[in-house]
Design an enzyme around this catalytic site. Structure first.
Site, PDB file in Angstrom:
ATOM      1  N   ASP A 196       1.107  -1.130  -0.193  1.00 30.96           N
ATOM      2  CA  ASP A 196      -0.017  -0.224  -0.260  1.00 30.96           C
ATOM      3  C   ASP A 196       0.785   1.462   0.020  1.00 30.96           C
ATOM      4  OD1 ASP A 196      -2.385  -1.456   0.007  1.00 30.96           O
ATOM      5  OD2 ASP A 196      -2.088  -1.241   2.682  1.00 30.96           O
ATOM      6  N   LYS A 216     -11.287  -7.367  10.307  1.00 29.92           N
ATOM      7  CA  LYS A 216     -11.279  -7.968   9.375  1.00 29.92           C
ATOM      8  C   LYS A 216     -10.936  -8.989   8.728  1.00 29.92           C
ATOM      9  CE  LYS A 216      -9.124  -5.751   4.913  1.00 29.92           C
ATOM     10  NZ  LYS A 216      -8.807  -7.199   4.888  1.00 29.92           N
ATOM     11  N   ARG A 239     -15.662 -13.136  -5.037  1.00 24.77           N
ATOM     12  CA  ARG A 239     -15.548 -11.625  -5.276  1.00 24.77           C
ATOM     13  C   ARG A 239     -15.397 -11.502  -6.981  1.00 24.77           C
ATOM     14  NH1 ARG A 239     -12.013  -7.559  -1.910  1.00 24.77           N
ATOM     15  NH2 ARG A 239     -10.533  -8.744  -3.441  1.00 24.77           N
TER      16      ARG A 239
END
Length: 649
Positions: free
Chosen positions: A66, A143, A159
């Protein structure tokens, strides 16, 4: 990141249709190379890292993904399409179907300061819809680090890319239950396995729980151990709507932030890699909406990592396929993030040297979720030790920047397969000898290039190739010897450290290919572009390949010799010793031909203008900015016709 890649990680990339070799992956994921990566390189890097993570065999940790690579892409190209994509789950061979509802990714935060900024955005949005701040409530949930899916009550979907997924209802047919004895049809959630069950029953068979998540929904027969986990109720679909949570006012959250997030982080018996924070007010959520990538009213907090102080027992050198010797720290076994850690890769021997990593050193080990353990800091350094010989072949090793290299490319067992692949790829005039073929040959005991050239049709047949394929392979080998190739390309194919195509050509501009093995370090340093350290490394590498080189060279390859500088007669020309850069489209011929001619006249040809450039030769369609920038550096700018008049004058 690791300085080696295991087969499972390579398989994960192949399954994600990412055709990339180990050396390329190591280059892309090395943070030291960040500034040299193009936009396309950055996108490829992110896809590689994501594919490995989704397959349960991560190559870098979330923070590096990230805050290094994703941030670099966003900084350079804020509108890049990848930034709005939902990172895909692993693709299985099955027909895709539209999801009942989009499944977006989640924006991420790594500090309490990031959370405060996110809440400030919520407060601003609340003010825009006249929502009293007293009604701004936050829900915090674990999470889950599982396999994202969507259950509409009839069908369970992967997904996929967030818009289209695949029907995996078979997981329920196999006995999978909904967590908390809850009902089906609650929308998005994760397929997960209980940590306690995994550690008690599956820890010896699977490296981590992500390794078995794909097996749960496999189209083929389920692994019997995974099926038993399903039967025992350890594998569940956990809807986000039903998950354990904390709800309260945003001020209460900020006041007890560590306590709240810490409690939720450990609230469930499943792998967790963060907590999810989301606004609960429906009108506020609708007003804030979403990007193409994530909901603005939701964020994941992921900075909770486990740390431990661990003593280093020893540092073990391992030779990779590319010849780099990687240091692996053997540690006192330590429990961290649900796993017993006994070794961690040190990036390179430069880090070993600068940080004092060796037997007896105390290091701070960090592991977040299922990420590969990382030495974050050396708390008690020691005098490090360095290998003097390659652990694979016993050859003397050399330093190359921060890395220790085995220069014995042709006979080192760890490198033989990669060396053969590199040879045929660099040669460029032969088909049929790609990685798959070389892997088979290596498996059958072929360890050198000259053995391949000596092989007959019956030899290839005996190794498992078909009759027709074997004939084609022999014919290709013959053709590669008869088709003309440059001598510098032939030399570069042997993969000597620091002797890439450019240096090969420079060397052969001064010496014949048969005599380069007798060139001293002192004479090599006299050639422009060869520093003493490079020359020493090259000389060592040439010494190691000499025997194999002549066994192949004597097969009479059709080599086109590199012209010696100055045409070989020592005559001075107007550009002898000058650095020349060509730019734009040339009228008199291809730019490559003009560069070769300039070298033959004794010039040094550059690819970009610098303070050392003497002449910039401009063809058609060259921008004024480039010309002005060259002039500012004191470079003489010549048109193509002016240049030709000068060298022919």
């Amino acid at each position: 990141m690791s300085t080696t890649i295991n087969q499972e990680q390579l398989d994960a990339l192949a399954n994600a249709n990412l055709k990339v070799g180990e050396e390329r992956v190591l280059f892309l994921l090395n943070e030291e190379n960040l500034t040299s990566l193009s936009i396309n390189d950055l996108e490829e890097t992110l896809k590689i890292a994501n594919a490995a993570y989704r397959a349960g065999v991560p190559l870098i940790d979330d923070h590096v993904y990230d805050h290094v690579f994703l941030k670099e892409l966003a900084t350079r190209d804020p509108q890049h399409p990848f930034l709005t994509l939902v990172e895909p789950e692993p693709v299985h061979v099955s027909k895709t179907v539209a999801l009942p509802q989009k499944m977006l990714s989640t924006d991420k935060a790594y500090s309490e300061e990031d959370i405060i900024k996110w809440i400030d955005r919520l407060k601003k949005a609340a003010d825009e819809i006249d929502l009293p701040l007293s009604e701004l409530m936050i829900r915090v949930t674990p999470k889950l680090d599982g396999y994202a899916a969507y259950d509409d009550g009839e069908t369970l979907y992967t997904r996929g890319d967030g818009v289209r997924g695949q029907d995996i209802t078979r997981a329920f047919a196999r006995g999978m239950q909904v967590a908390e004895q809850s009902a089906r049809g609650q929308g998005a959630g994760e397929i997960v396995i209980k940590k306690s069950y995994f550690e008690q029953h599956l820890n010896e068979h699977f490296e981590n729980s992500r390794n078995i998540q794909a097996a749960i929904i496999a189209e083929k027969k389920v692994d019997e151990r995974v099926q038993k986990a399903i039967d025992d109720g350890a594998v569940v679909f956990y809807p986000f709507a039903a998950i354990t949570n904390w709800q309260g006012h945003f001020e209460a959250l900020l006041k007890d932030f560590d306590e709240v997030t810490g409690e939720i982080w450990s609230a469930v018996d499943f792998d967790v890699d963060g907590v999810i924070l989301e606004a609960t007010h429906d009108e506020l959520k609708q007003h804030m909406g979403a990007t193409r990538h994530h909901h603005r009213w939701q964020i994941a907090y992921k900075s909770n990592v486990e740390k431990a102080e661990v003593k280093v027992i020893k540092v073990t050198p391992q030779t990779s396929r590319t010849g780099r010797i990687s240091p692996v720290a053997e540690l006192e076994p330590t429990r961290l993030s649900g796993a017993t850690i006994s070794r961690a890769t040190v990036h390179h021997y430069g880090m070993v040297k600068s940080n004092g990593v060796g037997p007896g050193a105390v290091v701070q080990l960090v592991r977040s979720g299922l990420v590969i353990p990382k030495i974050e800091e050396v708390l008690q350094p020691v005098e490090p030790e360095f290998p003097e010989e390659c652990p694979s072949c016993g050859s003397h090793v050399v330093w190359d920047g921060d890395h220790i290299i085995c220069p014995n490319t042709t006979e080192c067992p760890a490198q033989t397969e990669n060396t053969m692949i590199h040879f045929f790829k660099t040669l460029g005039n032969i088909d049929g000898f790609g990685p798959a073929t070389i892997a088979i040959l290596n498996e059958k005991g072929v360890r050198s290039i000259h053995e391949i050239y000596q092989s007959k049709v019956e030899d290839f047949v005996e190794m498992g190739f078909g009759d027709k394929t074997s004939e084609n392979l022999v014919n290709q080998l013959a053709a590669s010897r008869s088709i003309e190739i440059e001598d510098w390309r032939f030399l570069a194919a042997f993969g000597v450290v620091r002797l890439g195509p450019g240096n090969c050509e420079r060397l052969l501009e001064h010496h014949d290919i048969e005599t380069i093995f007798d060139v001293s370090v002192e004479d090599m340093v006299k050639i422009d572009g060869f520093a003493e350290l490079s020359a020493q490394t090259i000389a060592e590498g040439l010494k190691n390949i000499k025997h194999e080189f002549f066994q192949i060279f004597n097969l009479q390859f059709n080599l086109r010799r590199t012209e010696k500088l100055g045409g070989g007669d020592g005559a001075e020309t107007p550009i002898t010793g000058k650095q020349v850069v060509f730019t734009g489209s040339m009228v008199s011929g291809p730019r490559g031909d003009m560069e070769k001619q300039a070298k033959a006249l004794g010039a040094k040809v550059g690819k970009s203008v610098s303070g050392k450039t003497d002449y910039l030769v401009t063809g058609e369609k060259v921008g004024a900015n480039k010309i002005n920038a060259a002039k500012e550096k004191g470079v003489t700018v010549l048109t193509e016709s002016e240049y030709l008049a000068m060298i022919n004058g």
